[in-house]
Design a protein around this motif. Sequence first.
Motif, PDB file in Angstrom:
ATOM      1  N   ALA A  29       1.179  -1.671  -0.093  1.00  0.00           N
ATOM      2  CA  ALA A  29       0.050   0.002   0.151  1.00  0.00           C
ATOM      3  C   ALA A  29       0.577   1.545  -0.179  1.00  0.00           C
ATOM      4  O   ALA A  29       0.415   2.568   0.913  1.00  0.00           O
ATOM      5  CB  ALA A  29      -1.142  -0.097   0.949  1.00  0.00           C
ATOM      6  N   LEU A  30       2.307   0.986  -0.916  1.00  0.00           N
ATOM      7  CA  LEU A  30       2.631   2.217  -0.978  1.00  0.00           C
ATOM      8  C   LEU A  30       2.369   3.442  -2.199  1.00  0.00           C
ATOM      9  O   LEU A  30       3.425   4.125  -2.609  1.00  0.00           O
ATOM     10  CB  LEU A  30       3.950   2.086  -1.560  1.00  0.00           C
ATOM     11  CG  LEU A  30       4.623   1.091  -0.789  1.00  0.00           C
ATOM     12  CD1 LEU A  30       6.064   0.993  -1.609  1.00  0.00           C
ATOM     13  CD2 LEU A  30       4.939   1.652   1.288  1.00  0.00           C
ATOM     14  N   GLU A  31       0.945   3.904  -1.140  1.00  0.00           N
ATOM     15  CA  GLU A  31       0.327   5.569  -2.310  1.00  0.00           C
ATOM     16  C   GLU A  31       0.160   6.213  -1.319  1.00  0.00           C
ATOM     17  O   GLU A  31      -0.618   5.875   0.150  1.00  0.00           O
ATOM     18  CB  GLU A  31      -1.742   4.630  -2.902  1.00  0.00           C
ATOM     19  CG  GLU A  31      -0.848   3.601  -3.775  1.00  0.00           C
ATOM     20  CD  GLU A  31      -0.058   4.342  -5.335  1.00  0.00           C
ATOM     21  OE1 GLU A  31      -0.328   5.449  -5.433  1.00  0.00           O
ATOM     22  OE2 GLU A  31       0.473   3.706  -5.848  1.00  0.00           O
ATOM     23  N   ASP A  79       5.736   8.596   4.212  1.00  0.00           N
ATOM     24  CA  ASP A  79       4.712   8.564   4.550  1.00  0.00           C
ATOM     25  C   ASP A  79       4.480   7.058   4.114  1.00  0.00           C
ATOM     26  O   ASP A  79       3.692   7.221   2.243  1.00  0.00           O
ATOM     27  CB  ASP A  79       3.032   9.205   3.878  1.00  0.00           C
ATOM     28  CG  ASP A  79       1.694   9.147   4.267  1.00  0.00           C
ATOM     29  OD1 ASP A  79       1.547   7.455   4.516  1.00  0.00           O
ATOM     30  OD2 ASP A  79       0.869   9.280   3.281  1.00  0.00           O
ATOM     31  N   ALA A  80       4.934   5.434   4.014  1.00  0.00           N
ATOM     32  CA  ALA A  80       4.720   4.839   3.348  1.00  0.00           C
ATOM     33  C   ALA A  80       4.021   3.854   3.763  1.00  0.00           C
ATOM     34  O   ALA A  80       3.601   2.472   3.796  1.00  0.00           O
ATOM     35  CB  ALA A  80       6.354   3.953   3.565  1.00  0.00           C
ATOM     36  N   GLY A  81       2.688   4.137   4.844  1.00  0.00           N
ATOM     37  CA  GLY A  81       1.517   3.326   4.920  1.00  0.00           C
ATOM     38  C   GLY A  81       0.550   4.491   5.923  1.00  0.00           C
ATOM     39  O   GLY A  81       1.807   4.587   6.915  1.00  0.00           O
ATOM     40  N   ALA A  82       0.067   3.287   6.160  1.00  0.00           N
ATOM     41  CA  ALA A  82      -0.892   4.099   7.482  1.00  0.00           C
ATOM     42  C   ALA A  82      -0.011   3.608   8.474  1.00  0.00           C
ATOM     43  O   ALA A  82      -0.040   4.432   9.715  1.00  0.00           O
ATOM     44  CB  ALA A  82      -2.047   3.250   7.898  1.00  0.00           C
ATOM     45  N   GLU A  83       0.580   2.632   8.928  1.00  0.00           N
ATOM     46  CA  GLU A  83       1.441   2.601  10.308  1.00  0.00           C
ATOM     47  C   GLU A  83       2.450   2.555  10.048  1.00  0.00           C
ATOM     48  O   GLU A  83       4.145   2.754  11.482  1.00  0.00           O
ATOM     49  CB  GLU A  83       1.583   0.425  10.339  1.00  0.00           C
ATOM     50  CG  GLU A  83       0.063  -0.647  10.227  1.00  0.00           C
ATOM     51  CD  GLU A  83      -0.872   0.387  11.403  1.00  0.00           C
ATOM     52  OE1 GLU A  83       0.325   0.674  12.723  1.00  0.00           O
ATOM     53  OE2 GLU A  83      -1.750   0.905  11.277  1.00  0.00           O
ATOM     54  N   CYS A  84       3.582   3.188   8.877  1.00  0.00           N
ATOM     55  CA  CYS A  84       5.027   3.898   8.696  1.00  0.00           C
ATOM     56  C   CYS A  84       4.725   5.331   8.080  1.00  0.00           C
ATOM     57  O   CYS A  84       4.975   5.326   7.323  1.00  0.00           O
ATOM     58  CB  CYS A  84       5.601   2.506   8.444  1.00  0.00           C
ATOM     59  SG  CYS A  84       7.439   3.044   8.317  1.00  0.00           S
ATOM     60  N   ARG A  88       1.876  11.243   9.429  1.00  0.00           N
ATOM     61  CA  ARG A  88       0.139  11.093   9.651  1.00  0.00           C
ATOM     62  C   ARG A  88       0.226  11.185  11.293  1.00  0.00           C
ATOM     63  O   ARG A  88      -0.694  11.688  11.855  1.00  0.00           O
ATOM     64  CB  ARG A  88      -0.296   9.628   8.888  1.00  0.00           C
ATOM     65  CG  ARG A  88      -0.584   9.594   7.457  1.00  0.00           C
ATOM     66  CD  ARG A  88      -1.689   8.572   7.315  1.00  0.00           C
ATOM     67  NE  ARG A  88      -0.872   8.061   6.088  1.00  0.00           N
ATOM     68  CZ  ARG A  88      -1.767   7.061   5.659  1.00  0.00           C
ATOM     69  NH1 ARG A  88      -2.121   6.653   6.260  1.00  0.00           N
ATOM     70  NH2 ARG A  88      -0.849   6.603   4.087  1.00  0.00           N
ATOM     71  N   SER A  89       1.323  10.557  11.525  1.00  0.00           N
ATOM     72  CA  SER A  89       2.399  11.005  12.710  1.00  0.00           C
ATOM     73  C   SER A  89       1.311  11.970  13.816  1.00  0.00           C
ATOM     74  O   SER A  89       1.535  12.071  14.887  1.00  0.00           O
ATOM     75  CB  SER A  89       2.723   9.812  13.383  1.00  0.00           C
ATOM     76  OG  SER A  89       3.137   9.980  14.841  1.00  0.00           O
ATOM     77  N   LEU A  90       2.458  13.150  12.878  1.00  0.00           N
ATOM     78  CA  LEU A  90       2.632  14.801  13.036  1.00  0.00           C
ATOM     79  C   LEU A  90       1.234  15.177  13.420  1.00  0.00           C
ATOM     80  O   LEU A  90       0.549  16.145  13.746  1.00  0.00           O
ATOM     81  CB  LEU A  90       3.592  15.123  12.593  1.00  0.00           C
ATOM     82  CG  LEU A  90       5.090  15.271  12.750  1.00  0.00           C
ATOM     83  CD1 LEU A  90       5.929  15.820  11.619  1.00  0.00           C
ATOM     84  CD2 LEU A  90       5.168  15.172  13.907  1.00  0.00           C
TER      85      LEU A  90
END
Length: 185
Positions: A29-31, A79-84, A88-90
């Motif tokens: 999911a690398l989008e 932003d290599a995915g929801a978990e990484c 998104r974390s920031l």
Amino acid sequence: MALLSVFFWLGCLAGLLAGWTWLVRRLLALEPEPDAVHFVETRDGWRLGLARYRPTTPRPGTPPVVLCPGWGLSGLVFDAGAECSLARSLTRRGHDVWVLDPRGRGWSLGPRGSGRHRRVWTLDDLVDFDVPAAVEGVLRETGAPALHWVGLGVGALVALSAAGAGGAHGIQTPRSRSASASNGS
């Protein structure tokens, strides 16, 4: 008959490669999933992509954050995915995040009519053209008086070089604990 066999196996190989590519992209999911993509134009004609990630709960008075990848990388590293995803974390912590794609990478486009890879560029081009355009564009769009710049490798080096030019590119040197923490003391 032998020629027909070669074409058959080439077709099978092409099908396997296409399937493998689809599977890897689907599994990884690398989008990136930015809220918007903005473009700023540099003085030498490049259009740099800035993927914006808006905070879920904005924190008033918090400066926007620009994330700049290293040499040869695109903003996808943030932003290599929801978990990484640093971006998104920031945003979950209230920051307005802007991920820069420097010239020749990701969303960025070369000067009109020249194609994506118009020429070879140097670090000076990134310092003199990309950094000021990104800083000015983010400050203009957000109305913020200042921003934070987080760089990976060359992404940090170009900001420090721009700051070393006496703030001429809209970046000032840090004056807090973060300055001493970044040099290992």
